[in-house]
Design a protein around this motif. Sequence first.
Motif: not given
Length: 364
Positions: A100-127
């Motif tokens: 999920g992270a490789t595709v979602l963060i690729s889309q963030a880069r596509r959008l020119g996003v400079r900062r993302v936020v997320e709430d997960s203390s587990g594996n999703a947060g690490a990814a």
Amino acid sequence: MSALVCRTTAARFPPNEPIWRSPAGGLLDIDFEPRFDRVAIERRPATLWRYREAIPIDRDDAIVTFGEGLTPIVPAELGGRRIWIKQEGLFPTGSYKDRGATVLISQARRLGVRRVVEDSSGNAGAAIAAYCARAGIACDIYVPASNSRSKLAQIELYGAALHPIPGSREDTAAAVWQAAQEHYYASHSWNPFFFHGTKTFAFEIVEQLGWRAPDAVVIPTGNGTLLIGAWIGFREMRQAGVIDRLPKLYAVQAAHCAPLALSPQESSQFRPKATIAEGIAIAAPVRVEQCRQAVAETGGRIVTVSESQIIAALRETLRAGFYCEPTCAAAVAALPQVDAGGEIVVPLTGHGLKAGETLMKLLL
Ligand SMILES: *Cc1c(COP(=O)(O)O)cnc(C)c1O
């Protein structure tokens, strides 16, 4: 042309609008027509990006990758059944959340996003933290202040900024929602691009079994990021004529925290209890309707397993040589309740090296 579609109002938005839910507050899906060219796919490097024309990122130069995916699938005998184990712990950050992270963060880069936020203390947060590090995108992870520091170390070591929020899990959710007003919410439960990464799990199974669907896939489920992803992926392959039927999807929950298994009446009384399957301890999954649909439409079932069943399955799985974290064992524990015959695939979703302390306390 692809589009973001609101699940509540069916309103459509351009695919590169920087939104993670619709203005009406609804969940978003991606309407997109994937293509599968088997010959071309088989010639490409062994990563999940080999399914390039089936991943809704419209610019190659946006792709953020560590060469992840195409995890091994091997036969094993567990829970008294002959099954296929898909080793989803063998990702750069130690869990399938990298899909999920490789595709979602690729889309963030596509959008020119400079900062993302997320709430997960587990594996999703690490990814999310690891892929942001690779992309050069700043990453703020909101976590309950009560979380133990060891659990957060991987996230922090990737360079993400941790924001410990006092109070309950709901207080953390409120804090991240506030931050998501200003920054892109890289949420593994809300953001639809995450699910268009986890769907590659289904693509790989089909290719690895010789371009055939298995009979059943047994998936540990909390928010349903792998369950819903698998459902999307198998449906896309059926739609494209790559496979001719869907496998039965079994959603496995810990009996201590099994909101999917509750009737509407029971839901109002529901008090989750702690479980060793902490990766799926989600009391109020955001995409609960989609989880139920994935199971119902494929003829699968929602299965619950007790703590002692999970521990017994964990011991058996480790002794078969598969070093996985406790959450994974829920799927193995569910095998006696799986009424499908034929080929059954069980993902081991997270690496045991992430949970050394816990495994030691539980089993030694
Ligand atoms: C995220 C995760 C799951 C599945 O959890 P969902 O909440 O359904 O996405 C299962 N196992 C592990 C190890 C996980 O990290």
